[in-house]
Design a protein around this motif. Structure first.
Motif, PDB file in Angstrom:
ATOM      1  N   ALA A 129       0.839  -1.208   0.000  1.00 42.19           N
ATOM      2  CA  ALA A 129       0.000   0.000   0.000  1.00 42.19           C
ATOM      3  C   ALA A 129       0.872   1.255   0.000  1.00 42.19           C
ATOM      4  CB  ALA A 129      -0.922  -0.001   1.226  1.00 42.19           C
ATOM      5  N   TYR A 130       1.896   1.248   0.841  1.00 44.54           N
ATOM      6  CA  TYR A 130       2.826   2.380   0.871  1.00 44.54           C
ATOM      7  C   TYR A 130       3.540   2.513  -0.471  1.00 44.54           C
ATOM      8  CZ  TYR A 130       6.884   5.230   2.075  1.00 44.54           C
ATOM      9  OH  TYR A 130       7.849   6.209   2.080  1.00 44.54           O
ATOM     10  N   GLY A 131       3.881   1.378  -1.076  1.00 44.82           N
ATOM     11  CA  GLY A 131       4.540   1.379  -2.379  1.00 44.82           C
ATOM     12  C   GLY A 131       3.671   2.015  -3.457  1.00 44.82           C
ATOM     13  N   ILE A 132       2.360   1.704  -3.435  1.00 40.29           N
ATOM     14  CA  ILE A 132       1.440   2.292  -4.426  1.00 40.29           C
ATOM     15  C   ILE A 132       1.367   3.806  -4.226  1.00 40.29           C
ATOM     16  CG2 ILE A 132      -0.979   2.415  -5.160  1.00 40.29           C
ATOM     17  CD1 ILE A 132      -1.195  -0.582  -4.476  1.00 40.29           C
ATOM     18  N   TYR A 133       1.285   4.223  -2.974  1.00 45.14           N
ATOM     19  CA  TYR A 133       1.250   5.646  -2.640  1.00 45.14           C
ATOM     20  C   TYR A 133       2.516   6.352  -3.131  1.00 45.14           C
ATOM     21  CZ  TYR A 133       1.913   9.679   0.487  1.00 45.14           C
ATOM     22  OH  TYR A 133       2.186  10.921   0.995  1.00 45.14           O
ATOM     23  N   ILE A 140       5.621   9.353  -9.820  1.00 45.39           N
ATOM     24  CA  ILE A 140       5.189   9.599 -11.205  1.00 45.39           C
ATOM     25  C   ILE A 140       4.635  11.021 -11.346  1.00 45.39           C
ATOM     26  CG2 ILE A 140       3.572   8.915 -13.015  1.00 45.39           C
ATOM     27  CD1 ILE A 140       3.722   6.071 -11.827  1.00 45.39           C
ATOM     28  N   LYS A 141       3.880  11.450 -10.337  1.00 43.52           N
ATOM     29  CA  LYS A 141       3.280  12.788 -10.399  1.00 43.52           C
ATOM     30  C   LYS A 141       4.366  13.862 -10.418  1.00 43.52           C
ATOM     31  CE  LYS A 141      -0.617  12.552  -7.843  1.00 43.52           C
ATOM     32  NZ  LYS A 141      -1.169  12.771  -6.494  1.00 43.52           N
ATOM     33  N   GLU A 142       5.376  13.670  -9.567  1.00 47.55           N
ATOM     34  CA  GLU A 142       6.451  14.662  -9.490  1.00 47.55           C
ATOM     35  C   GLU A 142       7.277  14.696 -10.763  1.00 47.55           C
ATOM     36  OE1 GLU A 142       8.876  13.868  -6.037  1.00 47.55           O
ATOM     37  OE2 GLU A 142       7.137  14.159  -4.737  1.00 47.55           O
ATOM     38  N   ASN A 143       7.377  13.565 -11.403  1.00 52.49           N
ATOM     39  CA  ASN A 143       8.321  13.473 -12.504  1.00 52.49           C
ATOM     40  C   ASN A 143       7.887  12.401 -13.499  1.00 52.49           C
ATOM     41  OD1 ASN A 143      10.526  13.448 -14.109  1.00 52.49           O
ATOM     42  ND2 ASN A 143      12.015  13.281 -12.452  1.00 52.49           N
ATOM     43  N   ARG A 144       7.217  12.846 -14.576  1.00 53.03           N
ATOM     44  CA  ARG A 144       6.715  11.907 -15.587  1.00 53.03           C
ATOM     45  C   ARG A 144       7.842  11.102 -16.233  1.00 53.03           C
ATOM     46  NH1 ARG A 144       1.600  10.474 -15.681  1.00 53.03           N
ATOM     47  NH2 ARG A 144       1.717  10.022 -17.905  1.00 53.03           N
ATOM     48  N   ALA A 161       9.796  -0.418  -1.471  1.00 53.87           N
ATOM     49  CA  ALA A 161       8.325  -0.327  -1.427  1.00 53.87           C
ATOM     50  C   ALA A 161       7.739  -0.369  -2.836  1.00 53.87           C
ATOM     51  CB  ALA A 161       7.899   0.942  -0.699  1.00 53.87           C
ATOM     52  N   ILE A 162       8.279   0.441  -3.739  1.00 50.63           N
ATOM     53  CA  ILE A 162       7.763   0.457  -5.109  1.00 50.63           C
ATOM     54  C   ILE A 162       8.042  -0.880  -5.793  1.00 50.63           C
ATOM     55  CG2 ILE A 162       8.076   1.525  -7.389  1.00 50.63           C
ATOM     56  CD1 ILE A 162       8.308   4.207  -6.023  1.00 50.63           C
ATOM     57  N   THR A 163       9.203  -1.468  -5.511  1.00 47.40           N
ATOM     58  CA  THR A 163       9.531  -2.764  -6.105  1.00 47.40           C
ATOM     59  C   THR A 163       8.541  -3.842  -5.652  1.00 47.40           C
ATOM     60  OG1 THR A 163      11.842  -2.096  -6.069  1.00 47.40           O
ATOM     61  CG2 THR A 163      11.404  -4.411  -6.499  1.00 47.40           C
ATOM     62  N   SER A 164       8.046  -3.729  -4.426  1.00 47.02           N
ATOM     63  CA  SER A 164       7.071  -4.724  -3.964  1.00 47.02           C
ATOM     64  C   SER A 164       5.812  -4.682  -4.824  1.00 47.02           C
ATOM     65  CB  SER A 164       6.741  -4.514  -2.484  1.00 47.02           C
ATOM     66  OG  SER A 164       5.844  -3.435  -2.315  1.00 47.02           O
ATOM     67  N   VAL A 165       5.417  -3.487  -5.269  1.00 42.78           N
ATOM     68  CA  VAL A 165       4.232  -3.361  -6.130  1.00 42.78           C
ATOM     69  C   VAL A 165       4.497  -4.052  -7.472  1.00 42.78           C
ATOM     70  CG1 VAL A 165       2.622  -1.763  -7.219  1.00 42.78           C
ATOM     71  CG2 VAL A 165       3.683  -1.157  -5.044  1.00 42.78           C
TER      72      VAL A 165
END
Lengths: 107, 229
Positions: free
Chosen positions: B25-29, B35-39, B83-87
């Motif tokens: 969940a933290y990873g998705i957040y 992505i929002k900060e930097n496309r 965290a992002i890698t877990s997603v």
């Protein structure tokens, strides 16, 4: 040494290791992920039974390998697309910079 | 590292879900924020995910006469953190559980924990502490050790659920680790080398994005550009 050279050498060593292992004994080459089941059967005197089964199982080894290949293909195409895109972008940028400089020196 | 469908009894499968869920969940957040900060990070995110897709689909023969597969989480861990890698690993593990009957839905929590969380945490920490001796060397160690750590965690998970009648969890852990540990050594080395190779290409082409992701400092990026110019 370049990392490309090292990669080729390591993969060659890996293949040699496989060849050596194949020639020096009889092996099943089964999946390590399936082997815990045998350990569990031994521990429980053949009484181990998973409490839940996969909802869908590929009906044959061919279909299973198809889906594994699909997984690799999807990944490869994404990596290839973006690395190629980045490479072309970098080339175009440096070409544009070169043309800029030439333009300045001609003026 | 896949624990097969239905192999983890109550309460273990719930425990691993409970431990993995907050991280994912933290990873998705975090992923949304990045992505929002930097496309510009989006393609690299796709590449990190695709790397896991390719690498974890390869079942390779090893010295023990059995086949196993690497995990491919090293690149994601270095670029985006655990965290992002877990997603990313959730996507792969669901694909394999649903379409390949490899792993399982009930064991998804445990498999995400080993492959998507502990492996990348190990890879991330190793890279952070070893990059000063060479970034590619750091990437090699991150790739190799995240792979090996993942399989060690799988052995712990099985041992906790099935302690041996004599010797308990430790004896059982040894029995499960014996399946994976040696088998995984050559695979981990190959995974480490391929991770370093992939990281080199990303460094060469998008060191600007890596600076924004705080993987590189501005100075390191300039130094690389000079070295590869």
């Amino acid at each position: 040494m370049k990392i490309e050279t090292i990669t080729v050498a390591v993969i060659a060593a890996f293949i040699a290791l496989f060849a050596y292992t194949s020639m020096t004994g009889e092996h099943e080459w089964g999946g390590a992920d399936d082997q815990p089941e045998a350990v569990l059967q031994k521990m429980t005197n053949e009484g181990f039974e998973p409490w839940f089964h996969s909802i869908w199982t590929p009906p044959s080894a061919e279909i299973e390998s198809l889906l594994f290949v699909l997984q690799a293909a999807i990944g490869s195409i994404i990596i290839g697309y973006f690395l190629g895109y980045y490479r072309a972008m970098a080339k175009m940028k440096s070409a544009a910079a070169r043309m800029d400089e030439e333009g300045k020196s001609n003026a | 590292m896949h624990i097969m469908e239905g192999f983890l009894p109550h309460p273990w499968w719930e425990i691993w879900f409970a431990l993995s869920l907050p991280v994912v969940a933290y990873g998705i957040y975090k992923m949304n924020n990045v992505i929002k900060e930097n496309r510009e990070t989006l393609p690299l995110l796709a590449v990190a995910g695709a790397f896991i897709f390719v690498i974890s689909s390869l079942k390779l023969p090893s010295v023990t006469g059995s086949c196993s597969h690497p995990t491919g989480t090293g690149i994601g861990a270095i670029l985006f953190g655990p965290a992002i890698t877990s997603v990313l690993s959730v996507v792969v593990l669901i694909y394999q559980a649903v379409f390949l009957a490899h792993g399982g839905i009930t064991t998804l929590g445990a498999n995400v924990f080993s492959m998507g969380i502990v492996g990348p945490v190990v890879g991330y920490l190793i890279y952070k502490s070893c990059a000063k001796y060479g970034m590619l060397f750091g990437a090699f160690l991150a790739g190799a050790l995240s792979d090996w750590a993942t399989y060690a965690v799988t052995s712990i998970q099985l041992a906790l659920a099935y302690p041996a009648a004599t010797g308990g969890v430790l004896a059982s852990f040894k029995a499960f680790l014996a399946i994976f540990s040696v088998t995984q050594i050559p695979l981990a080395i190959v995974e480490g080398v391929v991770t370093a190779l992939m990281f080199k290409y990303i460094l060469q082409m998008r060191s600007d994005v890596l600076v924004r992701l705080n993987v590189l400092s501005e100075r390191e990026s300039l130094k690389l550009k000079e070295a590869w110019a």
